[in-house]
Structures are given as C-alpha cells and as structure tokens.
Motif scaffolding. Structure first.
Motif, PDB file in Angstrom:
ATOM      1  N   VAL A 118       0.817  -1.221   0.000  1.00  0.00           N
ATOM      2  CA  VAL A 118       0.000   0.000   0.000  1.00  0.00           C
ATOM      3  C   VAL A 118       0.852   1.274   0.000  1.00  0.00           C
ATOM      4  O   VAL A 118       0.572   2.239  -0.708  1.00  0.00           O
ATOM      5  N   ILE A 119       1.930   1.261   0.783  1.00  0.00           N
ATOM      6  CA  ILE A 119       2.599   2.508   1.151  1.00  0.00           C
ATOM      7  C   ILE A 119       3.227   3.235  -0.046  1.00  0.00           C
ATOM      8  O   ILE A 119       3.335   4.455  -0.057  1.00  0.00           O
ATOM      9  N   GLY A 120       3.601   2.489  -1.070  1.00  0.00           N
ATOM     10  CA  GLY A 120       4.271   3.106  -2.225  1.00  0.00           C
ATOM     11  C   GLY A 120       3.347   3.864  -3.162  1.00  0.00           C
ATOM     12  O   GLY A 120       3.820   4.519  -4.100  1.00  0.00           O
ATOM     13  N   PHE A 121       2.042   3.811  -2.918  1.00  0.00           N
ATOM     14  CA  PHE A 121       1.126   4.546  -3.806  1.00  0.00           C
ATOM     15  C   PHE A 121       1.427   6.042  -3.789  1.00  0.00           C
ATOM     16  O   PHE A 121       1.214   6.725  -4.787  1.00  0.00           O
ATOM     17  N   GLY A 122       1.901   6.547  -2.665  1.00  0.00           N
ATOM     18  CA  GLY A 122       2.219   7.977  -2.582  1.00  0.00           C
ATOM     19  C   GLY A 122       3.201   8.372  -3.673  1.00  0.00           C
ATOM     20  O   GLY A 122       3.025   9.388  -4.371  1.00  0.00           O
ATOM     21  N   GLU A 123       4.228   7.572  -3.851  1.00  0.00           N
ATOM     22  CA  GLU A 123       5.256   7.849  -4.858  1.00  0.00           C
ATOM     23  C   GLU A 123       4.713   7.595  -6.272  1.00  0.00           C
ATOM     24  O   GLU A 123       5.022   8.334  -7.204  1.00  0.00           O
ATOM     25  N   GLN A 186      10.199   6.773  -8.915  1.00  0.00           N
ATOM     26  CA  GLN A 186       9.840   6.843  -7.498  1.00  0.00           C
ATOM     27  C   GLN A 186      11.029   6.485  -6.601  1.00  0.00           C
ATOM     28  O   GLN A 186      11.781   5.572  -6.903  1.00  0.00           O
ATOM     29  N   GLY A 187      11.114   7.168  -5.480  1.00  0.00           N
ATOM     30  CA  GLY A 187      12.004   6.712  -4.435  1.00  0.00           C
ATOM     31  C   GLY A 187      11.311   5.633  -3.626  1.00  0.00           C
ATOM     32  O   GLY A 187      10.122   5.353  -3.835  1.00  0.00           O
ATOM     33  N   PHE A 188      12.083   4.979  -2.724  1.00  0.00           N
ATOM     34  CA  PHE A 188      11.476   4.207  -1.632  1.00  0.00           C
ATOM     35  C   PHE A 188      11.000   2.796  -1.994  1.00  0.00           C
ATOM     36  O   PHE A 188      10.959   1.930  -1.149  1.00  0.00           O
TER      37      PHE A 188
END
Ligand code: ASP
Ligand code: MG
Length: 427
Positions: A118-123, A186-188
């Motif tokens: 889920v968390i990578g959607f921001g990037e 994307q980073g991360f």
C-alpha cells in the motif's frame, strides 16, 4: 554514451501546486539529457497512508481519510493543469487501485506485507503528477516504475537491495531512454524476486537516489532540501549553526549515524564506494552552493552537534565475578544480530557492559531473557543522546549541563557523547 545525473526531490519540495511550480522552474533551468529524477510522495502522504493501513488492518472504515487524500492530490492537480487534462484520470485510476489494495482481505493476513503493497502509492501518484507537469512546461520526460529497476530481497518494510540485479536492470532500462529523454521515477520502492512490491525503510528515497547514481555511474547525485545544505547543528536549536561547503564522505556518514537527519544513513556508503559526489542543496535557493559531500580527506575540525532520541540503554553486569572477556562480547553481539538491534554505543569496564540501541518494542523482560545465565540486566528506554564532534571547551561545559540526568558519558579528544533522560530540555 551519456553520463547520467540524479536529482532527488522529497515530500516537502512537492507538497502543493506552488511547491511543484518551483521545482518545475528549477528543473527546467537545469534541463539536460541524462537526468534521472527520484521523487517521494507529496507532503505528508506517506504518514497518511500509514494511517489508512492502520485503519484497514483494524477493519475500520478508511473512507473519509482516503477521500481526503484524493482531494489533496486533486487540489494539487487543479493548481497545475487545466480541467480535463489527462492527469486527473491517471490520479483517479491510481486511487481506485489504492482502494482495491486496501480492501483486499487476503493481503491483510500479514500486516507488514500489506504495508509494503500500500505505502508506495504515494510515490506512484506523485511521480505521475510531476512527469505530466514537466511535460506541460515543455520538458518532455518519461515516467518510469522504479519497481522495474530496484530489485530486493523479500524482507518487509526494510528490504535489502540486490545490487548486481539492480545495476543490470537500471542500465538496461534507463540508458536507452536517457539517450532521448530525462526520466522521473519513485524513491522508496522496489520489487522482490516474486514480483511483490518492497520498500527500503521510511525516508528511503535518498537511498534510491544513491542506488540510481551508482547503478548508472552518474556524475553526481543532488538531494534538493528545504535547508541550505548540511549544517553543524540543528538550526532550530542553534541559530548560529554554520553550513559546510565541503564534507568528507566519512564525516557525513558518521553524522547520519549519530542521528543527523539531513540525509538517509544508507545513502552515503554506496556513493563513497564509487566516488560519486553528493550535493545537498536548497530548492528554495537553488543557485546557492549548498554542501558537497565527496572524497576530501581530512575533514575541517568544526564542532558538530547532533541529537538523537528514542534510545534504549541496556546495562549488563556479569553474574559470577569472572571479568569481562571475548565470550561476553560474543554473546552480546550474537543477540544483537538475532534481534536486529541498531547499536549506537558500547561501553565496557571490568564486570559491566552498557549497550545503547535504537528503541525497540521489547519489554525489559524480553531484553533480559537471552542473557539470564550470564548477566544481570537492567534497561531504560526513551533516552536521548547528544553527540559533539570536535568539541571546544565551551561545548564541553555547555552540554554537560544540558544533559542533566546523565545515564552514560563518553569523552574523548574528538568526540563526546552524553546519554540522558528524554524529558530534559535540549539547549
Ligand atoms: N515517502 C517515503 C517516506 O516519507 C520515502 C521518502 O520520502 O523518502 O518515508
Ligand atoms: Mg517523505
């Protein structure tokens, strides 16, 4: 062959439409072939996604928060694009995928795995917006999914990079593209061998920039921040802090280890190994020099002050009066390795060893268990540490007073450290 160059933009640099306009102007002025832009999630999106994950895992409704996050991104888009621009559909589409992922019950079986999905959607979303906006400005560039480049193991929340594979994928995917167009990625985030999304740890986008820089043999990596460069103390605490023009890799690595937050700790080592200079510059004043970190040898002996919090001190006292020996250290390091401790400091005397680690969610009893036969164990969490490198006499006396309730002290000609109770005022 072109020589790539990497820029990294963090969340603060793209937190709203105006911030993105500023970055657009900055990039446009420096537009060049071979440019790779590594971008994090906009503003505090990652924190907000963490909250959504939390709600989803607790089977609570996340509707309101999800819509707020969508609104936030649509607001940004409205400030940058004319209505009806294709970016709106792209962002909507990403949010539909995000919702589906959050609703997917089977993913939730393993909370940390779910987190990574889920968390990578921001990037994924922020890079869409940045790439489209740069194209609008006449800076044609390509969007690249970083998961096709950064290959990792399957460790959740803190995956390890497979350097050989990553270098191969980066070169193969990016060189042909970079011949023609700069790339936004994307980073991360990365992918494991099974094709699942993995993440490099919070604030990991700096590290992604280093990964790209090393993989492509970049001429330099620049991290664009809201500070003028690397200072010798936190400017909120020390208004008279001064900026380094040059900093040696080694000194910079030490500073991040002691808790300086300007760059992610993993960023420096790979760049140092390959001799790629790292610039830290201000996106608010992009023409100013910033700080360059490189192989400069002897570092300037300027006092540097760094605070670090959330530390746990473990005190081990030998039970049977045998004096300290290799065996005792072996046991401690074995446990440290197994429990994934991040050790900050170790201090030993005849029958006593103190180990300072990053706070971990273990109880005193859990910490003590593996040592029971050999040591009497006491632990204290929520501690804070001040590190002063190259201290002057004035610093020595000033900070000694700050660290009033002292738990541990380390004192040498080039370095002093005080570990004290978190509630004390900072300066
Ligand atoms: N967006 C991620 C975070 O906030 C990664 C990063 O910004 O470096 O932790
Ligand atoms: Mg961030």
């Amino acid at each position: 062959m072109i020589q790539p160059l990497v820029y990294k933009f963090g969340g603060a640099s793209i937190k709203d439409a105006n911030a993105i306009k500023n970055i657009g102007a900055l990039v446009k002025k420096r537009w060049t072939t071979g440019l790779v832009m590594v971008v994090s999630a906009a503003g505090d999106t990652t924190d907000r996604l963490e909250h959504l994950i939390d709600l989803a895992l607790k089977q609570q409704s996340f509707d309101k928060e999800l819509i707020q996050l969508l609104d936030y991104h649509e607001d940004i888009c409205r400030g940058l694009f004319h209505p009806g621009h294709g970016v709106f559909a792209r962002v909507d589409n990403q949010f539909a995928q995000l919702r589906r992922t959050l609703e997917n019950l089977s993913l939730k079986a393993d909370g940390d795995f779910f987190y990574d999905q889920v968390i990578g959607f921001g990037e994924l979303i922020s890079t869409r917006i940045i790439q489209e906006y740069l194209c609008e400005l006449g800076c044609a560039c390509l969007w690249q999914d970083a998961r096709e480049l950064v290959r990792t193991d399957s460790q959740t929340k803190m995956a390890k990079v497979d350097w050989a594979l990553t270098m191969q994928y980066c070169r193969r995917a990016l060189f042909p593209k970079l011949e023609k167009f700069p790339v936004v990625t994307q980073g991360f985030i990365g992918t494991d061998l099974l094709g699942n999304t993995t993440t490099l740890g919070r604030e990991g986008s700096d590290f992604t920039a280093a990964i790209m820089g090393v993989s492509l043999g970049a001429s330099s990596v620049t991290i664009w921040k809201d500070v003028a460069g690397i200072l010798n103390g936190d400017p909120d605490i020390f208004p008279e802090a001064v900026k380094f023009e040059y900093l040696d890799f080694e000194e910079a690595a030490e500073m991040t280890y002691y808790g300086a937050k300007v760059i992610h700790p993993k960023t420096i080592k790979p760049l140092a190994k390959h001799g790629i200079p790292l610039y830290v510059k201000s996106f608010l004043n992009p023409d100013a020099a910033g700080t360059v970190i490189g192989s400069f040898g002897q570092a300037p002996r300027i006092p540097i002050t760094i605070f670090k919090s959330k530390l746990t001190l473990i005190e081990l006292r030998i039970l049977d009066l045998s004096m300290i020996g290799g065996f005792h250290f072996e046991l401690i390091y074995e446990v440290a390795k197994k429990m994934n401790w991040r050790i900050q400091l170790v201090q030993a005397s005849a029958a006593h060893i103190a180990v300072l680690i990053d706070d971990m969610p273990s109880t005193e009893e859990q910490l003590a268990r593996p040592f029971r036969e050999v040591f009497k164990v006491k632990s204290k969490s929520g501690l804070k540490m001040i590190t002063v490198k190259n201290p002057t006499v004035a610093e020595r006396s000033h900070y000694r007073q700050v660290a009033e309730k002292l738990y541990l002290e380390q004192n040498g000609p080039e370095l002093i450290q005080w570990v004290y109770e978190e509630s004390s005022p900072e300066a």
